[in-house]
Design a protein around this motif. Structure first.
Motif, PDB file in Angstrom:
ATOM      1  N   ASP A 227       0.805  -1.216   0.000  1.00 56.97           N
ATOM      2  CA  ASP A 227       0.000   0.000   0.000  1.00 56.97           C
ATOM      3  C   ASP A 227       0.842   1.272   0.000  1.00 56.97           C
ATOM      4  O   ASP A 227       0.317   2.384   0.071  1.00 56.97           O
ATOM      5  N   GLY A 228       2.168   1.105  -0.053  1.00 54.92           N
ATOM      6  CA  GLY A 228       3.050   2.268  -0.106  1.00 54.92           C
ATOM      7  C   GLY A 228       3.485   2.800   1.241  1.00 54.92           C
ATOM      8  O   GLY A 228       4.208   3.803   1.298  1.00 54.92           O
ATOM      9  N   TRP A 229       3.091   2.147   2.346  1.00 55.68           N
ATOM     10  CA  TRP A 229       3.440   2.594   3.694  1.00 55.68           C
ATOM     11  C   TRP A 229       4.277   1.530   4.387  1.00 55.68           C
ATOM     12  O   TRP A 229       4.050   0.328   4.207  1.00 55.68           O
ATOM     13  N   THR A 230       5.217   1.968   5.212  1.00 58.73           N
ATOM     14  CA  THR A 230       6.150   1.055   5.863  1.00 58.73           C
ATOM     15  C   THR A 230       5.514   0.383   7.071  1.00 58.73           C
ATOM     16  O   THR A 230       5.011   1.050   7.981  1.00 58.73           O
ATOM     17  N   ASP A 231       5.533  -0.952   7.062  1.00 60.10           N
ATOM     18  CA  ASP A 231       4.990  -1.761   8.148  1.00 60.10           C
ATOM     19  C   ASP A 231       6.133  -2.296   9.008  1.00 60.10           C
ATOM     20  O   ASP A 231       7.314  -2.120   8.690  1.00 60.10           O
ATOM     21  N   LYS A 272      15.537 -13.816  13.818  1.00 63.42           N
ATOM     22  CA  LYS A 272      16.045 -12.768  12.947  1.00 63.42           C
ATOM     23  C   LYS A 272      15.029 -12.583  11.827  1.00 63.42           C
ATOM     24  O   LYS A 272      14.423 -13.554  11.344  1.00 63.42           O
ATOM     25  N   SER A 273      14.832 -11.342  11.422  1.00 59.38           N
ATOM     26  CA  SER A 273      13.867 -11.029  10.374  1.00 59.38           C
ATOM     27  C   SER A 273      14.511 -10.100   9.353  1.00 59.38           C
ATOM     28  O   SER A 273      15.319  -9.234   9.714  1.00 59.38           O
ATOM     29  N   PHE A 274      14.143 -10.279   8.101  1.00 59.47           N
ATOM     30  CA  PHE A 274      14.624  -9.384   7.047  1.00 59.47           C
ATOM     31  C   PHE A 274      13.539  -9.292   5.985  1.00 59.47           C
ATOM     32  O   PHE A 274      12.941 -10.303   5.601  1.00 59.47           O
ATOM     33  N   LEU A 275      13.263  -8.076   5.522  1.00 54.91           N
ATOM     34  CA  LEU A 275      12.229  -7.851   4.522  1.00 54.91           C
ATOM     35  C   LEU A 275      12.873  -7.413   3.212  1.00 54.91           C
ATOM     36  O   LEU A 275      13.702  -6.500   3.199  1.00 54.91           O
ATOM     37  N   GLN A 276      12.470  -8.080   2.124  1.00 49.41           N
ATOM     38  CA  GLN A 276      12.986  -7.739   0.801  1.00 49.41           C
ATOM     39  C   GLN A 276      11.940  -8.115  -0.257  1.00 49.41           C
ATOM     40  O   GLN A 276      11.375  -9.209  -0.215  1.00 49.41           O
ATOM     41  N   ASP A 277      11.669  -7.207  -1.174  1.00 47.11           N
ATOM     42  CA  ASP A 277      10.716  -7.459  -2.255  1.00 47.11           C
ATOM     43  C   ASP A 277      11.431  -8.226  -3.358  1.00 47.11           C
ATOM     44  O   ASP A 277      12.175  -7.659  -4.150  1.00 47.11           O
ATOM     45  N   LEU A 278      11.203  -9.528  -3.436  1.00 48.80           N
ATOM     46  CA  LEU A 278      11.920 -10.374  -4.378  1.00 48.80           C
ATOM     47  C   LEU A 278      11.480 -10.161  -5.821  1.00 48.80           C
ATOM     48  O   LEU A 278      12.316 -10.109  -6.724  1.00 48.80           O
ATOM     49  N   ASP A 279      10.183 -10.073  -6.041  1.00 49.18           N
ATOM     50  CA  ASP A 279       9.671 -10.079  -7.408  1.00 49.18           C
ATOM     51  C   ASP A 279       9.253  -8.708  -7.918  1.00 49.18           C
ATOM     52  O   ASP A 279       8.696  -8.589  -9.017  1.00 49.18           O
ATOM     53  N   ASP A 281       6.879  -6.676  -6.924  1.00 52.72           N
ATOM     54  CA  ASP A 281       5.444  -6.387  -6.956  1.00 52.72           C
ATOM     55  C   ASP A 281       5.021  -5.364  -5.913  1.00 52.72           C
ATOM     56  O   ASP A 281       3.831  -5.089  -5.752  1.00 52.72           O
ATOM     57  N   GLY A 282       6.006  -4.795  -5.207  1.00 52.66           N
ATOM     58  CA  GLY A 282       5.699  -3.797  -4.188  1.00 52.66           C
ATOM     59  C   GLY A 282       5.388  -4.371  -2.827  1.00 52.66           C
ATOM     60  O   GLY A 282       5.164  -3.618  -1.879  1.00 52.66           O
ATOM     61  N   LYS A 283       5.385  -5.699  -2.701  1.00 53.23           N
ATOM     62  CA  LYS A 283       5.107  -6.358  -1.426  1.00 53.23           C
ATOM     63  C   LYS A 283       6.366  -7.101  -0.972  1.00 53.23           C
ATOM     64  O   LYS A 283       6.837  -8.004  -1.663  1.00 53.23           O
ATOM     65  N   ALA A 284       6.888  -6.709   0.167  1.00 52.04           N
ATOM     66  CA  ALA A 284       8.121  -7.317   0.652  1.00 52.04           C
ATOM     67  C   ALA A 284       7.864  -8.726   1.161  1.00 52.04           C
ATOM     68  O   ALA A 284       6.904  -8.967   1.912  1.00 52.04           O
ATOM     69  N   SER A 294      17.855 -24.669  17.882  1.00 50.72           N
ATOM     70  CA  SER A 294      17.984 -25.530  16.708  1.00 50.72           C
ATOM     71  C   SER A 294      16.616 -26.106  16.358  1.00 50.72           C
ATOM     72  O   SER A 294      15.666 -25.997  17.132  1.00 50.72           O
ATOM     73  N   GLY A 295      16.535 -26.717  15.179  1.00 57.31           N
ATOM     74  CA  GLY A 295      15.299 -27.358  14.757  1.00 57.31           C
ATOM     75  C   GLY A 295      14.332 -26.447  14.027  1.00 57.31           C
ATOM     76  O   GLY A 295      13.202 -26.856  13.735  1.00 57.31           O
ATOM     77  N   TYR A 296      14.753 -25.235  13.729  1.00 56.86           N
ATOM     78  CA  TYR A 296      13.894 -24.290  13.007  1.00 56.86           C
ATOM     79  C   TYR A 296      14.475 -24.021  11.629  1.00 56.86           C
ATOM     80  O   TYR A 296      15.694 -23.985  11.450  1.00 56.86           O
ATOM     81  N   PRO A 297      13.604 -23.806  10.632  1.00 58.23           N
ATOM     82  CA  PRO A 297      14.096 -23.620   9.268  1.00 58.23           C
ATOM     83  C   PRO A 297      14.561 -22.195   9.004  1.00 58.23           C
ATOM     84  O   PRO A 297      14.316 -21.270   9.781  1.00 58.23           O
ATOM     85  N   LEU A 298      15.237 -22.046   7.884  1.00 59.05           N
ATOM     86  CA  LEU A 298      15.466 -20.744   7.265  1.00 59.05           C
ATOM     87  C   LEU A 298      14.422 -20.639   6.156  1.00 59.05           C
ATOM     88  O   LEU A 298      14.429 -21.447   5.218  1.00 59.05           O
ATOM     89  N   SER A 299      13.515 -19.677   6.296  1.00 62.31           N
ATOM     90  CA  SER A 299      12.363 -19.601   5.396  1.00 62.31           C
ATOM     91  C   SER A 299      12.094 -18.174   4.969  1.00 62.31           C
ATOM     92  O   SER A 299      12.586 -17.218   5.573  1.00 62.31           O
ATOM     93  N   TYR A 300      11.273 -18.053   3.909  1.00 59.69           N
ATOM     94  CA  TYR A 300      10.673 -16.760   3.613  1.00 59.69           C
ATOM     95  C   TYR A 300       9.197 -16.957   3.318  1.00 59.69           C
ATOM     96  O   TYR A 300       8.761 -18.025   2.886  1.00 59.69           O
ATOM     97  N   TYR A 301       8.438 -15.903   3.585  1.00 59.80           N
ATOM     98  CA  TYR A 301       6.984 -15.934   3.444  1.00 59.80           C
ATOM     99  C   TYR A 301       6.576 -14.958   2.346  1.00 59.80           C
ATOM    100  O   TYR A 301       7.065 -13.821   2.289  1.00 59.80           O
ATOM    101  N   GLN A 302       5.666 -15.426   1.491  1.00 61.95           N
ATOM    102  CA  GLN A 302       5.214 -14.639   0.347  1.00 61.95           C
ATOM    103  C   GLN A 302       3.704 -14.427   0.443  1.00 61.95           C
ATOM    104  O   GLN A 302       2.943 -15.359   0.669  1.00 61.95           O
ATOM    105  N   ARG A 303       3.303 -13.182   0.274  1.00 60.56           N
ATOM    106  CA  ARG A 303       1.893 -12.829   0.367  1.00 60.56           C
ATOM    107  C   ARG A 303       1.198 -13.156  -0.951  1.00 60.56           C
ATOM    108  O   ARG A 303       1.658 -12.787  -2.028  1.00 60.56           O
TER     109      ARG A 303
END
Length: 414
Positions: A227-231, A272-279, A281-284, A294-303
């Motif tokens: 939406d153009g605003w920083t979350d 740890k968190s990091f936001l980056q718009d991969l494609d 489309d304006g949505k990070a 231990s036992g947790y993945p390295l993942s990213y979430y896509q809207r």
């Protein structure tokens, strides 16, 4: 008589054509020089600091304005210390240590878990956020008094207070008024506080969230809904910008409860968190790892189009992953992921190799190829272009109690 000139002219033309063809065939074709293949991604280690103490809060940034990144840090975050920077240089050797402030305006020491630099007053140079505190291991429940230090005079301007030791800070212009605002997260009291800048020495608390009892560590900012605003993303809780009046309701959503519903000791809900718009489309996209367990993945979430979130796993498990950065390290046009293990914490979890990877993306982020950078660990690693040569280098603190500091120089453009 009228017919003979025709075949004569035809034969002459054919003879000329065959002659030209033979001439063309006998002359070698000039070959163009092949394009130089891209260099494989690799890094060269250079030590830049020594005699350091618990510099958990550190940030590479060109605060001197000479085109070379410096390293800003708070010494001895465990028990409180001074605010310094190492003056960047491109030649080999230990960087010069420069004192910014030995103590805070209140007479106390500095300590926090994260550090930010930005042009807070928009005058063309980078300023520094630093909090007055006795140290996390000294008294983590003591209040923090937050200041920003104005470059180059290093005049301190008070921002406000947080109810205990600060784990994360982020700067962003949340209300688009041309002034940087600040969000700070604490662990002991599990709070998230947003400070709005009205004037350089006049900041106000516009939000103070204290009903999220699982906040600990791991915060990022970016536009996650397009939406153009920083979350704000904190421990996988998403706080949606109200689009203007920061005192208005920030709608909240839990991205994935596995990151913030853990129980047990102090290591719970450390991320740890990091936001980056991969494609583009304006949505990070939101990248997540666990910084302590231990036992947790390295993942990213896509809207998705229906606003649902889909998790994509880069690596099934990576223990004490206290570094997470997303940049185009190999300069192929796609983003890559820097992630690695905090050595001391990894040892406590039984790890024997403390791998640091750059996961190189391919096939539109469907595949991630791990490139082992080192197996000696990294803590709160940062990626920045050290000398503005166009590639990203890695600022590496081996573990949370290391006394030395290294830069891993990207050799794509040495």
């Amino acid at each position: 008589m009228n017919q003979q000139p025709v075949p004569f002219r035809f034969l002459a033309a054919m003879t000329l054509a065959f002659s030209l063809l033979a001439s063309c065939q006998s002359t070698p074709k000039e070959e163009s020089s092949p394009a130089e293949p891209p260099k494989p991604l690799s890094f060269e280690t250079s030590q830049i600091g020594d005699s350091l103490e618990f510099i958990w809060a550190h940030r590479p940034a060109d605060i001197t304005g000479d085109g070379i990144a410096d390293l800003v840090y708070i010494n001895n975050n465990g028990y409180g210390g001074g605010l310094y920077y190492l003056k960047g240089q491109v030649t080999e050797g230990i960087w010069e240590k420069v004192l910014i402030a030995a103590q805070a305006p209140g007479g106390g020491t500095f300590a926090q878990g994260d550090l930010e630099c930005a042009d807070i007053d928009f005058d063309g140079d980078l300023d520094i956020i630093a909090a007055e505190h006795t140290g996390e291991w000294e008294d983590s429940q003591a209040n923090s008094i937050i200041y920003w230090y104005e470059n180059p005079s290093w005049t301190a301007h008070k921002i406000g207070e947080a109810p205990n030791f600060i784990k994360d800070v982020n700067l962003a212009d949340f209300n688009k008024d041309g002034k940087m605002d600040l969000v700070a997260m604490t662990f002991e009291t599990n709070t998230l506080t947003i400070f709005q800048q009205n004037e350089k020495s006049a900041w106000e608390v516009v939000q103070h969230f204290e009903n999220y009892k699982n906040l600990h560590e791991g915060m990022g900012t970016g536009d996650v809904d397009g939406d153009g605003w920083t979350d704000i993303v904190a421990n996988a809780h998403i706080f949606y910008n109200p689009k203007g009046d920061l005192n208005s309701d920030w709608g909240a959503e839990n991205l994935d409860a596995k990151w913030n519903t853990q129980t047990g000791d102090w290591s719970r809900n450390g991320t740890k968190s990091f936001l980056q718009d991969l494609d583009g489309d304006g949505k990070a996209e939101i990248f997540m790892s666990h910084s302590e367990r231990s036992g947790y993945p390295l993942s990213y979430y896509q809207r998705q189009a229906d606003n649902a979130w889909v998790e994509h796993t880069i690596m099934d498990s990576i223990p004490a992953c206290h570094t997470l950065q997303v940049f185009d390290f190999d300069l192929d046009g796609d983003f890559d992921v820097l992630a690695g293990i905090n050595k001391s914490r990894g040892e406590a979890l039984g790890a024997t190799s403390f791998d640091v990877f750059v996961f190189k993306s391919s096939e539109q982020y469907q595949r991630w190829e791990p490139l082992l950078v080192t197996n000696e660990g990294i803590y709160n690693g940062q990626a920045v272009d050290l000398e503005q040569d166009g590639d990203y280098d890695i600022f590496r603190y081996q573990t949370h109690d290391a006394t030395t500091y290294n830069v891993l120089k990207n050799q794509i453009r040495p």
